[in-house]
Design a protein around this motif. Structure first.
Motif, PDB file in Angstrom:
ATOM      1  N   GLY A 114       0.839  -1.203   0.000  1.00 18.23           N
ATOM      2  CA  GLY A 114       0.000   0.000   0.000  1.00 18.23           C
ATOM      3  C   GLY A 114       0.864   1.238   0.000  1.00 18.23           C
ATOM      4  O   GLY A 114       1.938   1.257   0.620  1.00 18.23           O
ATOM      5  N   THR A 115       0.413   2.275  -0.687  1.00 19.12           N
ATOM      6  CA  THR A 115       1.199   3.522  -0.712  1.00 19.12           C
ATOM      7  C   THR A 115       0.878   4.360   0.533  1.00 19.12           C
ATOM      8  O   THR A 115      -0.144   4.154   1.195  1.00 19.12           O
ATOM      9  CB  THR A 115       0.884   4.323  -1.983  1.00 19.12           C
ATOM     10  N   SER A 116       1.768   5.299   0.841  1.00 20.53           N
ATOM     11  CA  SER A 116       1.567   6.217   1.983  1.00 20.53           C
ATOM     12  C   SER A 116       1.740   7.649   1.489  1.00 20.53           C
ATOM     13  O   SER A 116       2.728   7.958   0.827  1.00 20.53           O
ATOM     14  CB  SER A 116       2.633   5.982   3.060  1.00 20.53           C
ATOM     15  N   GLU A 117       0.805   8.496   1.849  1.00 21.14           N
ATOM     16  CA  GLU A 117       0.845   9.897   1.385  1.00 21.14           C
ATOM     17  C   GLU A 117       1.054  10.806   2.580  1.00 21.14           C
ATOM     18  O   GLU A 117       0.247  10.801   3.522  1.00 21.14           O
ATOM     19  CB  GLU A 117      -0.485  10.242   0.697  1.00 21.14           C
ATOM     20  N   PRO A 118       2.139  11.593   2.585  1.00 16.31           N
ATOM     21  CA  PRO A 118       2.433  12.406   3.765  1.00 16.31           C
ATOM     22  C   PRO A 118       1.409  13.523   4.026  1.00 16.31           C
ATOM     23  O   PRO A 118       0.968  14.197   3.093  1.00 16.31           O
ATOM     24  CB  PRO A 118       3.811  13.003   3.463  1.00 16.31           C
ATOM     25  N   ILE A 119       1.075  13.627   5.315  1.00 18.61           N
ATOM     26  CA  ILE A 119       0.258  14.753   5.781  1.00 18.61           C
ATOM     27  C   ILE A 119       1.219  15.824   6.309  1.00 18.61           C
ATOM     28  O   ILE A 119       1.069  17.007   6.062  1.00 18.61           O
ATOM     29  CB  ILE A 119      -0.680  14.290   6.925  1.00 18.61           C
ATOM     30  N   ASP A 120       2.232  15.338   7.034  1.00 26.42           N
ATOM     31  CA  ASP A 120       3.340  16.171   7.520  1.00 26.42           C
ATOM     32  C   ASP A 120       4.530  15.228   7.667  1.00 26.42           C
ATOM     33  O   ASP A 120       4.429  14.074   7.236  1.00 26.42           O
ATOM     34  CB  ASP A 120       2.932  16.916   8.821  1.00 26.42           C
ATOM     35  N   PRO A 121       5.669  15.638   8.224  1.00 26.26           N
ATOM     36  CA  PRO A 121       6.829  14.722   8.231  1.00 26.26           C
ATOM     37  C   PRO A 121       6.622  13.442   9.028  1.00 26.26           C
ATOM     38  O   PRO A 121       7.389  12.500   8.866  1.00 26.26           O
ATOM     39  CB  PRO A 121       7.941  15.572   8.857  1.00 26.26           C
ATOM     40  N   VAL A 122       5.604  13.368   9.891  1.00 24.57           N
ATOM     41  CA  VAL A 122       5.437  12.152  10.701  1.00 24.57           C
ATOM     42  C   VAL A 122       4.121  11.420  10.435  1.00 24.57           C
ATOM     43  O   VAL A 122       3.972  10.277  10.851  1.00 24.57           O
ATOM     44  CB  VAL A 122       5.546  12.441  12.222  1.00 24.57           C
ATOM     45  N   ARG A 123       3.199  12.030   9.772  1.00 17.25           N
ATOM     46  CA  ARG A 123       1.892  11.388   9.591  1.00 17.25           C
ATOM     47  C   ARG A 123       1.640  11.098   8.113  1.00 17.25           C
ATOM     48  O   ARG A 123       2.075  11.861   7.246  1.00 17.25           O
ATOM     49  CB  ARG A 123       0.781  12.297  10.122  1.00 17.25           C
ATOM     50  N   VAL A 124       0.934   9.974   7.869  1.00 19.82           N
ATOM     51  CA  VAL A 124       0.618   9.608   6.483  1.00 19.82           C
ATOM     52  C   VAL A 124      -0.817   9.123   6.359  1.00 19.82           C
ATOM     53  O   VAL A 124      -1.427   8.701   7.340  1.00 19.82           O
ATOM     54  CB  VAL A 124       1.545   8.459   5.971  1.00 19.82           C
ATOM     55  N   ILE A 125      -1.327   9.185   5.129  1.00 20.56           N
ATOM     56  CA  ILE A 125      -2.585   8.496   4.805  1.00 20.56           C
ATOM     57  C   ILE A 125      -2.170   7.233   4.076  1.00 20.56           C
ATOM     58  O   ILE A 125      -1.443   7.285   3.079  1.00 20.56           O
ATOM     59  CB  ILE A 125      -3.474   9.339   3.861  1.00 20.56           C
TER      60      ILE A 125
END
Ligand code: CTP
Length: 405
Positions: free
Chosen positions: A198-209
Motif C-alpha cells: 500500500g502507498t503512503s501519502e504524507p500529511i506532515d513529516p510524521v503522519r501519512v494516509i
C-alpha cells in the motif's frame, strides 16, 4: 495446474554430503516436507560427522539411507533414482561433484545420481580455494553441459572463520530452484512487472494516509511468476525480503513514486500486474513542519493521484497483458466489472477485502477473475500463492491466445 503446491506428492531424493553446511540441509528438508514433498534422505558417511542421522530421519518422509548394503532392498540406488521426480545434492562437496562428473559410483549417493533420469540440482559448498580450483570448475562445467542444474554458492563466512565464495546458498533459494525444476516453465522468456503493498501519502513529516495492504498477494504473484520461468521485476512499498529470482526496482512509497517507477519499467515488460493498493487521494499541501496539537484541528485538503492502471492501459505496448485488482467491500463482482470496463485492463481480480479470511494482511484469499471478452474464473478460498497461480494461468492463456507466448 491450480490448487495444490508444486511439491505436493513429488518424490525428492535429498543427498547430503560431508560439509559444515550440512546443517542447512535440515532446513531444506523441512521446507520440502512442509510443502508436501516426499523426501528420501541419503547421507554420505562424511555428512554424518556434521549432523545427526536421527535429525534427518525425524524430519524427512522416510529414514536416512547411508549405504548400498544396509537396506532390505539389494538395489536401493535404483529404487531411489528411478522413483525420484528430483534429486537434490545439498551441500555438494568437491568430492561428490568430482565423482558424479567422472561417472564414478563409490557409494549410495553417487550410485543414485548415476541411476536417475530425474532432474538433478547440485548445490555446492566448499572453501573458496577449492571452489575456484579449475578441477572443480571443470567438473561443474561438465555437469552443466549434461543438463544438471546448479545453485551457485554465495559469499560469506566459511568453516574455520574464513570468509569468501563457496558458502552454501540459503535454504529458501535452494527450495525455489527445486520448485522451478518441478514447474512447467510457461512464463520462460517473459518479463513480468508486479506492484505490491500500500502507498503512503504524507500529511506532515510524521503522519501519512495509507491503507491496510501488506503486499502478500503481490509477493505471491512475483514468486509464482519466477517459479514459472519469468524474469520478474517487483515494485514494492514494503521492505519484506524479496522472493528468490525476483529483483526490485525503484522507490515506491507514495502513489507518485510508484507511478514513476512503474512507468519507467512497464514498456519493457510483457505483463504488468497492479496488485498494489494505490492511494486515490493525497494531501495537496503536506505541512513541512510537524503539525502541532496546539494549533487546533487541521483541515487537510486532498487532491487526486494519477490512476496508474488507466495510464498503463493508455500507453500499453503491443501484446502486453495488463492485470488489475479491485479491492471491494460490497457488490464485489459488479464493482469489479465496472473497473474492468472503465480502466480497460485485460484482467481484473475482484477481491472482497471486507472478510477476515480474504484481502489485506491474511495468508489466504478468494477472488473472481474477470477477463475482458471471456468467462469469469471463480477461485474459492485458498492460499495467496494458489490465487497467484490461477491469475497467472489466465495470463498465460491470454498470451497464448494473442500469439505472443
Ligand atoms: N490503481 C492505480 N492507481 C490508483 C488507484 C488504483 O493503478 N491511483 C489500481 C490498483 O493497483 C488496482 C486497481 O487500480 O489494480 C483498482 O484499485 P482499487 O483501489 O480497487 O480501485 P480504485 O480505482 O482506487 O477505485 P475505488 O477506490 O473507487 O474503488
Amino acid at each position: 495446474m491450480s490448487g495444490a503446491s508444486t511439491f505436493e506428492g513429488r518424490r525428492i531424493v535429498l543427498i547430503v554430503s560431508g560439509g559444515i553446511a550440512a546443517y542447512k540441509a535440515i532446513e531444506v528438508c523441512r521446507r520440502l516436507v512442509d510443502a508436501g514433498a516426499h523426501v528420501s534422505p541419503v547421507m554420505t558417511t562424511g555428512a554424518t560427522r556434521f549432523v545427526g542421522e536421527a535429525t534427518f530421519s525425524a524430519l524427512a518422509s522416510e529414514p536416512v539411507q547411508r549405504s548400498l548394503w544396509d537396506e532390505a532392498s539389494p538395489i536401493p540406488h535404483t529404487r531411489l533414482g528411478q522413483g525420484a521426480d528430483l534429486v537434490i545434492v545439498a551441500p555438494a562437496t568437491a568430492r561428490i561433484i568430482g565423482s558424479y562428473a567422472a561417472g564414478i559410483s563409490d557409494g549410495l549417493a553417487t550410485a543414485t545420481l548415476l541411476a536417475t533420469r530425474a532432474p538433478v540440482l547440485v548445490c555446492p559448498a566448499m572453501h573458496t580455494e577449492m571452489w575456484e580450483h579449475p578441477a572443480v570448475q571443470d567438473n561443474l562445467a561438465t555437469l552443466r553441459r549434461r543438463g544438471v542444474s546448479l545453485v551457485e554458492p554465495g559469499e560469506g563466512r566459511l568453516a574455520g572463520g574464513d570468509v569468501g565464495a563457496g558458502r552454501l546458498a540459503d535454504p529458501e533459494v535452494i527450495v525455489a530452484a527445486a520448485e522451478r525444476l518441478l514447474t512447467h516453465q510457461d512464463l520462460a522468456g517473459t518479463r513480468v512487472l508486479v506492484t505490491a503493498g500500500g502507498t503512503s501519502e504524507p500529511i506532515d513529516p510524521v503522519r501519512v494516509i495509507t491503507n491496510r495492504s501488506t503486499g502478500r498477494q503481490g509477493y505471491a504473484l512475483a514468486a509464482e511468476a519466477a517459479a514459472r520461468g519469468a524474469e520478474v521485476v517487483l515494485v514494492t512499498t514494503v521492505s519484506d525480503p524479496v522472493p528468490p529470482g525476483v529483483s526490485t526496482v525503484g522507490c515506491a512509497t507514495t502513489a507518485a513514486e510508484l507511478r514513476d517507477t512503474v512507468v519507467a519499467h512497464a514498456d519493457t515488460c510483457d505483463v504488468v500486474i497492479m496488485a498494489a493498493a494505490v492511494a486515490d487521494f493525497r494531501p495537496s499541501a503536506p505541512s513541512v513542519p510537524k503539525m502541532k496539537k496546539r494549533d487546533g484541528l487541521p483541515i487537510i485538503e486532498l487532491e487526486a493521484t494519477t490512476d496508474v492502471l488507466s495510464e498503463l492501459v493508455q500507453r500499453r505496448a503491443l501484446g502486453q497483458v495488463i492485470v488489475g485488482f479491485a479491492a471491494e467491500t460490497n457488490d464485489v463482482v459488479a464493482n469489479a466489472r465496472e473497473k474492468l470496463l472503465a480502466k480497460g485492463a485485460d484482467v481484473i481480480v475482484a477481491n472482497d477485502v471486507s472478510r477476515s479470511d480474504t484481502g489485506f494482511g491474511v495468508p489466504t484469499n478468494a477472488a473472481t477473475i474477470l477477463v475482458a471478452g471471456s468467462d469469469d474464473v471463480n477461485v474459492p478460498l485458498c492460499s495467496k500463492r494458489d490465487l497467484a497461480r490461477s491469475i497467472l494461468d489466465v495470463v498465460v492463456s491470454l498470451r497464448a491466445g494473442s500469439g505472443s507466448a
